[in-house]
Design an enzyme around this catalytic site. Structure first.
Site, PDB file in Angstrom:
ATOM      1  N   ASP A 197     -13.219  14.874  -4.261  1.00  0.00           N
ATOM      2  CA  ASP A 197     -13.344  16.311  -5.038  1.00  0.00           C
ATOM      3  C   ASP A 197     -14.708  16.025  -5.688  1.00  0.00           C
ATOM      4  O   ASP A 197     -15.362  15.275  -5.604  1.00  0.00           O
ATOM      5  CB  ASP A 197     -12.049  16.268  -5.852  1.00  0.00           C
ATOM      6  CG  ASP A 197     -11.834  17.748  -6.219  1.00  0.00           C
ATOM      7  OD1 ASP A 197     -12.661  18.619  -6.583  1.00  0.00           O
ATOM      8  OD2 ASP A 197     -10.492  18.382  -6.184  1.00  0.00           O
ATOM      9  N   GLY A 250       1.060  -2.376   9.040  1.00  0.00           N
ATOM     10  CA  GLY A 250       2.081  -1.549   8.851  1.00  0.00           C
ATOM     11  C   GLY A 250       2.969  -2.042  10.032  1.00  0.00           C
ATOM     12  O   GLY A 250       4.083  -2.635  10.003  1.00  0.00           O
ATOM     13  N   ARG A 251       2.725  -1.061  11.092  1.00  0.00           N
ATOM     14  CA  ARG A 251       3.913  -1.058  12.173  1.00  0.00           C
ATOM     15  C   ARG A 251       4.072  -2.743  12.788  1.00  0.00           C
ATOM     16  O   ARG A 251       5.336  -2.805  13.070  1.00  0.00           O
ATOM     17  CB  ARG A 251       3.566  -0.383  13.497  1.00  0.00           C
ATOM     18  CG  ARG A 251       3.691   1.349  13.055  1.00  0.00           C
ATOM     19  CD  ARG A 251       3.160   2.312  14.004  1.00  0.00           C
ATOM     20  NE  ARG A 251       1.639   2.004  13.546  1.00  0.00           N
ATOM     21  CZ  ARG A 251       0.754   3.147  14.059  1.00  0.00           C
ATOM     22  NH1 ARG A 251       1.161   4.118  15.002  1.00  0.00           N
ATOM     23  NH2 ARG A 251      -0.561   2.982  13.711  1.00  0.00           N
ATOM     24  N   ASP A 265      -3.556   4.321  -1.784  1.00  0.00           N
ATOM     25  CA  ASP A 265      -4.322   4.536  -0.935  1.00  0.00           C
ATOM     26  C   ASP A 265      -4.362   6.454  -0.912  1.00  0.00           C
ATOM     27  O   ASP A 265      -3.728   7.058   0.087  1.00  0.00           O
ATOM     28  CB  ASP A 265      -3.894   4.199   0.489  1.00  0.00           C
ATOM     29  CG  ASP A 265      -5.131   4.508   1.751  1.00  0.00           C
ATOM     30  OD1 ASP A 265      -5.931   4.863   1.551  1.00  0.00           O
ATOM     31  OD2 ASP A 265      -4.596   4.313   2.779  1.00  0.00           O
ATOM     32  N   LYS A 304      -7.143   8.193  -1.203  1.00  0.00           N
ATOM     33  CA  LYS A 304      -8.447   8.833  -0.550  1.00  0.00           C
ATOM     34  C   LYS A 304      -8.956  10.051  -1.493  1.00  0.00           C
ATOM     35  O   LYS A 304      -8.932  11.009  -0.828  1.00  0.00           O
ATOM     36  CB  LYS A 304      -8.128   9.203   1.063  1.00  0.00           C
ATOM     37  CG  LYS A 304      -8.026   7.915   1.782  1.00  0.00           C
ATOM     38  CD  LYS A 304      -7.741   8.359   3.093  1.00  0.00           C
ATOM     39  CE  LYS A 304      -7.342   6.937   4.263  1.00  0.00           C
ATOM     40  NZ  LYS A 304      -6.038   6.451   3.994  1.00  0.00           N
ATOM     41  N   LYS A 361       0.764  -1.174  -0.124  1.00  0.00           N
ATOM     42  CA  LYS A 361       0.073  -0.052   0.115  1.00  0.00           C
ATOM     43  C   LYS A 361       0.875   1.034   0.007  1.00  0.00           C
ATOM     44  O   LYS A 361       1.718   1.562   0.729  1.00  0.00           O
ATOM     45  CB  LYS A 361      -0.847  -0.028   1.191  1.00  0.00           C
ATOM     46  CG  LYS A 361      -1.878   1.187   1.260  1.00  0.00           C
ATOM     47  CD  LYS A 361      -2.956   1.061   2.397  1.00  0.00           C
ATOM     48  CE  LYS A 361      -2.286   1.420   3.556  1.00  0.00           C
ATOM     49  NZ  LYS A 361      -2.369   3.027   3.818  1.00  0.00           N
ATOM     50  N   THR A 363     -11.382   6.957  11.184  1.00  0.00           N
ATOM     51  CA  THR A 363     -11.131   6.522  12.383  1.00  0.00           C
ATOM     52  C   THR A 363     -10.633   7.295  13.421  1.00  0.00           C
ATOM     53  O   THR A 363     -10.732   7.237  14.489  1.00  0.00           O
ATOM     54  CB  THR A 363     -10.423   5.062  12.597  1.00  0.00           C
ATOM     55  OG1 THR A 363      -9.325   5.060  11.517  1.00  0.00           O
ATOM     56  CG2 THR A 363     -11.378   3.758  11.946  1.00  0.00           C
TER      57      THR A 363
HETATM   58  O1  C5P Z   1      -0.594  -1.365  11.310  1.00  0.00           O
HETATM   59  P1  C5P Z   1      -0.545   0.130  11.306  1.00  0.00           P
HETATM   60  O2  C5P Z   1      -1.507   0.570  12.533  1.00  0.00           O
HETATM   61  O3  C5P Z   1       0.730   0.683  11.349  1.00  0.00           O
HETATM   62  O4  C5P Z   1      -1.202   0.455   9.865  1.00  0.00           O
HETATM   63  C1  C5P Z   1      -1.640   1.837   9.426  1.00  0.00           C
HETATM   64  C2  C5P Z   1      -1.932   1.958   8.170  1.00  0.00           C
HETATM   65  O5  C5P Z   1      -3.435   1.733   7.815  1.00  0.00           O
HETATM   66  C3  C5P Z   1      -1.809   3.507   7.459  1.00  0.00           C
HETATM   67  O6  C5P Z   1      -1.169   3.250   6.255  1.00  0.00           O
HETATM   68  C4  C5P Z   1      -3.069   3.958   7.511  1.00  0.00           C
HETATM   69  O7  C5P Z   1      -3.175   5.014   6.561  1.00  0.00           O
HETATM   70  C5  C5P Z   1      -3.858   2.862   7.253  1.00  0.00           C
HETATM   71  N1  C5P Z   1      -5.282   3.167   7.939  1.00  0.00           N
HETATM   72  C6  C5P Z   1      -5.785   3.051   9.265  1.00  0.00           C
HETATM   73  N2  C5P Z   1      -6.877   3.371   9.503  1.00  0.00           N
HETATM   74  C7  C5P Z   1      -7.828   3.572   8.697  1.00  0.00           C
HETATM   75  C8  C5P Z   1      -7.501   3.491   7.391  1.00  0.00           C
HETATM   76  C9  C5P Z   1      -6.344   3.404   6.881  1.00  0.00           C
HETATM   77  O8  C5P Z   1      -4.986   2.854   9.993  1.00  0.00           O
HETATM   78  N3  C5P Z   1      -8.914   3.695   9.121  1.00  0.00           N
END
Ligand code: C5P
Length: 256
Positions: free
Chosen positions: A73, A224-225, A68, A70, A41, A132
């Site tokens: 417009d 991600g993390r 991603d 988002k 992503k 969120t």
């Molecule tokens: O696993 P981690 O919390 O690091 O993941 C964060 C990823 O998920 C980010 O790329 C963030 O943009 C995406 N994301 C999110 N909550 C959302 C939509 C996308 O955390 N509601």
């Protein structure tokens, strides 16, 4: 041309969030994880640094790109930007459902037309409902009088009617979204915390383990993390894919 010919593998259903600042680091993560992760992503953090050319540089036949960005417009602008995304060859991308039904429908129409014209698979369009990061008080301040949960469901239903393929949703929302919009309507779920790291939620408020999320109906997990901070990212990714496999099996055999 089929609506979308892509049949994601279990590995494709694990989406790694490339939340890094430069192309070199993004490449290193792709090289480290491509054996276990199928979808990568690219969000605003990386896109504003590497641009479409950089994204092209990451493209490779054995991985999928989720853009991603988002989009939000007027319908014409979003439709034209969506054409650019289709031409780039992204597998999925996001738009804000708050842009309204006309914007969503224009996006869906443009994507189908452009992908058909270029002979490319049509990217999946995913709606972002309410961010969120908004809590009940923040949503009320914006003029939303419904509970966030109800507002989210309403936006998901509008997205479906407008021709989107699914929404981004938290693990806690997936079941009600699937119930309201049908099992075919995709749920892409971030905020995933692997079982053994369950207590470390970072800034995510509504988390779930990979197994829980898939059992509830998640079609793709965005992580991600937990991977970036793992001392063995490939091993952690393998474990997540194994949970996706188990969750999928429970779902398809109805053994929940
Ligand atoms: O696993 P981690 O919390 O690091 O993941 C964060 C990823 O998920 C980010 O790329 C963030 O943009 C995406 N994301 C999110 N909550 C959302 C939509 C996308 O955390 N509601």
């Amino acid at each position: 041309m089929p609506r979308n010919a892509w049949k994601p593998s279990l590995k494709d259903r694990l989406v790694f969030a490339l939340d890094v600042d430069d192309l070199e680091e993004a490449r290193q993560w792709i090289d480290a994880l491509r054996g276990e992760v199928g979808t990568f992503k690219v969000g605003l953090q990386l896109f504003t640094r590497i641009g479409p050319e950089g994204v092209r540089g990451l493209m490779n036949s054995d991985l999928q790109i989720f853009l991603d960005l988002k989009l939000h417009d007027i319908p014409h602008t979003v439709a034209q930007a969506s054409r650019g995304i289709a031409a780039l060859g992204a597998r999925m991308f996001t738009v804000h459902t708050l842009g309204g039904t006309d914007m969503l429908a224009a996006c869906a129409e443009a994507i189908a037309e452009e992908a058909g014209r270029l002979g490319l698979p049509r990217p999946l369009i995913l709606g972002v409902t309410l961010l969120t990061s908004l809590d009940e008080a923040a949503a009320r301040a914006l003029g939303f009088n419904r509970k966030i949960r109800d507002q989210t469901l309403r936006l998901a239903a509008l997205a479906r009617q407008a021709g989107l393929d699914g929404v981004v949703a938290s693990s806690q929302e997936v079941e009600s979204i699937k119930k309201a919009c049908g099992s075919e309507f995709l749920a892409v779920v971030p905020g995933i915390r692997p079982t053994e790291a369950g207590e470390k939620a970072d800034d995510q408020k509504r988390t779930g383990t990979p197994l829980e999320a898939v059992e509830r109906g998640a079609d793709f997990l965005v992580v991600g993390r937990p991977l970036r901070q793992s001392s063995h990212p490939a091993q952690t990714a393998r474990e997540i894919v194994e949970e996706i496999r188990r969750g999928w099996q429970h779902r398809s055999t109805g053994t929940l």
